[in-house]
Each structure stands twice: as C-alpha cells, then as structure tokens.
Design a protein around this motif. Structure first.
Motif, PDB file in Angstrom:
ATOM      1  N   ARG B 156       0.869  -1.178   0.000  1.00 51.43           N
ATOM      2  CA  ARG B 156       0.000   0.000   0.000  1.00 51.43           C
ATOM      3  C   ARG B 156       0.900   1.221   0.000  1.00 51.43           C
ATOM      4  NH1 ARG B 156      -5.566  -0.977   2.840  1.00 51.43           N
ATOM      5  NH2 ARG B 156      -5.782   1.115   2.029  1.00 51.43           N
ATOM      6  N   PRO B 157       0.404   2.276  -0.602  1.00 57.27           N
ATOM      7  CA  PRO B 157       1.214   3.496  -0.564  1.00 57.27           C
ATOM      8  C   PRO B 157       1.433   3.927   0.883  1.00 57.27           C
ATOM      9  CG  PRO B 157      -1.008   3.921  -1.384  1.00 57.27           C
ATOM     10  CD  PRO B 157      -0.860   2.433  -1.278  1.00 57.27           C
ATOM     11  N   ARG B 158       2.607   4.449   1.164  1.00 54.97           N
ATOM     12  CA  ARG B 158       2.879   4.877   2.522  1.00 54.97           C
ATOM     13  C   ARG B 158       2.362   6.301   2.743  1.00 54.97           C
ATOM     14  NH1 ARG B 158       8.829   4.168   4.725  1.00 54.97           N
ATOM     15  NH2 ARG B 158       8.070   2.052   4.481  1.00 54.97           N
ATOM     16  N   PRO B 160       1.941  10.022   4.060  1.00 55.28           N
ATOM     17  CA  PRO B 160       2.880  11.011   4.605  1.00 55.28           C
ATOM     18  C   PRO B 160       2.630  11.200   6.103  1.00 55.28           C
ATOM     19  CG  PRO B 160       1.525  11.960   2.852  1.00 55.28           C
ATOM     20  CD  PRO B 160       1.001  10.593   3.094  1.00 55.28           C
ATOM     21  N   LEU B 162       3.449  13.593   8.140  1.00 55.74           N
ATOM     22  CA  LEU B 162       2.973  14.909   8.553  1.00 55.74           C
ATOM     23  C   LEU B 162       1.463  15.010   8.407  1.00 55.74           C
ATOM     24  CD1 LEU B 162       3.256  17.791   9.452  1.00 55.74           C
ATOM     25  CD2 LEU B 162       3.952  18.421   7.138  1.00 55.74           C
ATOM     26  N   MET B 163       0.976  14.489   7.291  1.00 54.70           N
ATOM     27  CA  MET B 163      -0.474  14.536   7.091  1.00 54.70           C
ATOM     28  C   MET B 163      -1.200  13.726   8.156  1.00 54.70           C
ATOM     29  SD  MET B 163      -2.842  13.174   3.987  1.00 54.70           S
ATOM     30  CE  MET B 163      -2.771  11.543   4.738  1.00 54.70           C
ATOM     31  N   LEU B 208      -6.184   3.492   6.499  1.00 60.67           N
ATOM     32  CA  LEU B 208      -4.821   3.549   5.966  1.00 60.67           C
ATOM     33  C   LEU B 208      -4.232   2.153   5.792  1.00 60.67           C
ATOM     34  CD1 LEU B 208      -3.330   6.522   8.004  1.00 60.67           C
ATOM     35  CD2 LEU B 208      -3.816   6.448   5.558  1.00 60.67           C
TER      36      LEU B 208
END
Lengths: 239, 239
Positions: B156-158, B160, B162-163, B208
DNA sequence: TGTACATCAGTGAACGCGCGTTCACTGATGTAC
DNA sequence: TGTACATCAGTGAACGCGCGTTCACTGATGTAC
C-alpha cells in the motif's frame, strides 16, 4: 455589507430606518475582526452611526444581539449544508464529501457567524430556539450519515449513523478551527485545509469499508495548481 | 492548587513570597471558570490577595501573563503526550491511540491551559519562544506518526507522516472542543468523548490499511460500565 | 556580631478610559376621524 | 383632504463600574564591611 458604510445623521434624518439589520451587520464585522469576545454593544452602535442608547430599542442587551447572530448563523449553516448535500446526488460519497467541504467553506467565509455559533461561549443549550436551530443544522449531517450507513458494504458491520455524523463533525470542526482561518496561531501546512479535510474524510470512509478509489473531481482539477509531489489520491503518491 | 486559598495580608506579612506562582495559579482558575477572554489582570491580583499594582513586578502586562500560561501549557502538554507515546510501547498502534486519549484528557483536565493555548487568540506564531514550545508538543504527535507510517502494510502506498499527524491533531482537537468539556453548548452523546475519539482514530487507521482488529485493552475494560448496545469494537456490534 | 545601606517586592491612591445601561426627551411617522 | 394625536425610533447627557496602568512611597530582606 450594504450597511457597512453608514449614512450620516444628516443624510438619513432622525430615523435610521433599518437599524436592527445595521446592528447585526456591524456586529458581524466586529466579530470577524476582533473575535466574539472583543465585540461591544457600544461599538456596534458607533459603527451603525447611532447613539449608544439606540440599540436598546431592538435588543434587550448584548447577549440578545449575539444570540440573534448565532441563530441566523445556524440557519445559514443549515442552508449551506443542505445545498451541499443535494439529497445525495450524484452519489452518496461524493455528496457526503461535499458536505465536509461546505462546512469548511462556511467557517472560512463566515468567520463571524462561526465564532458566534461555536466559540462565543453562548449557552446554546439553554436557549431553546437556538438549540433547535443548531439541531436542524446538525441533522443535515446526520441525515447524510444515515444514507451513507445504509450503503455499508454487505458483510461488514453497519456503522451507527450518529457516530459517523459526530466523527465528520469533529473532523470538520477540528480542521476549521486549527487551520481554516487566517487570523491567529496558524501553522504553515503542506496542503490546503480543504485538501487536508478531504483526505481525512476519504481515509475515514475507507476505514468503514466504503469504496473511495475513484479520484474526486475537485482533487483532479486542483492537481495542476499544486507544488510537485502533492497528493493525487487521498494522500498522495506512494513513496 | 496550593495557592488558591490565599493567606491574608496580616498572615503573610508585607512580602508575598510566591506571588508570581500565585498569579499564574489564580489566572488558571479564572480562565477555567470564565474563559480566556474573561480573565482580567485585576482579578488575578485580587485572587492572589494583593494590590492591583503588584502583578506589574512580575509581568509586563496581561498578555505576558497569558503567554506564560500558554508556554507552561505547551510544556506540560508535550510531557503528557511524550509519556503517553512511551516510545511506541507495547506496539505502535496501541501507543498511537494512547496519544489521542492523552490529548483529550489534557483538554478535559486542564481546560485553562487548553484555552490559553488554543482558544485565547494569542498570536502564538509571533512569539518565538511560544512557537517553539508549541512546535515541540506537535512534534511528539509527528514523531509518532512517523513511526506509524514506517509500518505501513507492504503493497500500500505509505501515507505522509505529517499529514497523518495533522489528521490526528484535528480529530483530537475537534472532539475536545466540541464534546470534551463540561462548560457550554454541549450535546448529549451516545458515547463518551473518549470512546468517540478512539473509534474515530481506529477507523481512520484502518482506512490507511493498518490492522486494528484486536480490541484495545481499555475498550474491553470499559465495556462493562457501558449501557447495553454500546461499542465493543471500534464502532459497536453489527446490526 | 552588628550596623549601614542597596535592592527588592509590595502598597494605595489616583488617572483616564470605555463600557453597559437609564432616563427624560424629541422628531418622524402613521392613523382615526 | 386636513388635522389631532398616539406611537415609534431615535437623542444625548449622565451614572456607576471595573479595568489597565502609573506613581511616589514603604516595609522587608540580603549583603558588605
């Protein structure tokens, strides 16, 4: 805004003709400028070009004026959310997301209403009329959550709509009050408050099992204006 | 709270001996009671049992006292979050969740600090010391998000970090300011603010791709005290 | 150990200010006849 | 259509209040010798 520039006494004669409205507008301007706490009855009268005793013809006291503003704010808020929801068109998730954005837009564009409604310390729950107006606004979010919950993917537990509504509300309020306004204590963000909230809501909905893979139209449209490396899906390109 | 009950002038003699601290405590009490906007320098002096001129020996003006409180609040906030994070023990997700709860607990237990920090209208970004303290507190959340992001499920995309940190912050702040305190404009909730936030964070993390199926210890522990039909997983029993 | 003196941390009186609110009033407007 | 009058929506002066802030002061404390 039509009463911001007041006519002088000489121009308008003894009677103002629209003082109640003028006072509301003046108060909105003052609250937007200095916060709900920094607005005074006397100042509002001054801005409306009228003696400090005049407002008492229209409002019992400062609190009643503030309540009127909150009242009107809730009504307007409800209208904005209702229109954003658009009865779930074209599809429930898109419309739901649009409600979140409308929330944020309202906080940004009507900071004075927003302050009066949520940050003025008004005892909303002690004023039945105000409470009802607040309830009507929230019920728009709740109704939307209801529709969304009914669409829960089969085989997964169906989330309680009220809880979803409260979650969306708290996300929106959190983003709005931390990042949504220009005034004070702000932090530089790597993305706009709007995008931040949109991503948050999408990730949340995905966590409930809703399909959110399609790119939202607005996210696609905005992609060109972003600095390199910014989100294209709910949270950006994979690293 | 040791200085809330002030000794009279006769008892304590000419010199107070601990005035600076007493003023801070008095201000905290006043802010908790009447909000950051409703606290006055004169009142703080009165509560400390001292003449209205005395505070000027310790603070340049009202704003400096308010800043000191916010400063101390951020420091304390940082400590609380750091301790809740506990360097990610026993596992990252549990610890992450605990940070959210600690946030809420701080807002509830230290409403005066919380007001001074986030709702007083202090221009935090214009005061470097204050800004740094605020930054240190936020960086705890950010570091936790960093660790969590590194654990993103393969394939899965990691997200960010900070977000994620901003999302958690906005959720916590939203729940805290809408439902987390007893004072005004509150709404009856079907669940506690703590449970509401916990569910929100869990659903978000699931969105997520993090595994959140295990029941958190605290949720299990609390289950007995809840009315029937209340959540046992992130959002309750399937319907 | 005692004394002189500098420094510190308070006092209390006073100030100017702006606020909320009240009051008797007055000018303008609308309506009954 | 004109007039008398009630009502309405303002005025402006005044009030008491509490605030922030300043000032010259004074009592207590600490230190050098």
């Amino acid at each position: 805004m039509s009463w911001r520039k007041e006519r002088s006494r000489a121009e308008r004669g003894y009677h103002h003709g629209n003082l109640k409205e003028a006072l509301l507008q003046a108060a909105l301007g003052l609250i937007a400028e200095k916060g709900a706490a920094g607005f005074t009855f006397a100042d509002a009268a001054r801005m409306a070009g009228v003696s400090p005793a005049a407002p008492y013809r229209h409002f019992r006291d400062r609190d009643e004026l503030l309540s009127s503003i909150a009242q009107r704010g809730f009504d307007q808020f409800e209208a904005v959310l209702t229109s954003a929801w658009d009865d779930g068109r074209p599809d429930t998730i898109t419309a739901f997301e649009r409600v979140g954005k409308a929330y944020l837009a309202f906080a940004r564009e009507e900071p004075a209403f927003y302050s009066a409604m949520f940050e003025s310390g008004l005892p909303v729950d002690l004023n039945p009329t105000l409470m009802a107006a607040s309830e009507r606004a929230f019920s728009v979010i709740r109704a939307a959550a209801e529709r969304l919950a009914a669409l829960a993917p089969p085989g997964r537990p169906r989330p309680p709509a009220l809880m979803m509504a409260l979650h969306i509300w708290s996300m929106s309020h959190g983003v709005a009050s931390l990042f949504g306004r220009g005034d004070a204590a702000r932090r530089k963000l790597p993305m706009s408050a709007e995008d931040l909230l949109e991503a948050e809501v999408l990730i949340y909905l995905r966590g409930l099992g809703f399909p959110t893979d399609r790119r939202s139209p607005s996210a696609t449209e905005q992609a060109d204006q972003r600095p390199a490396g910014q989100p294209s899906g709910p949270w950006g390109t994979p690293k």
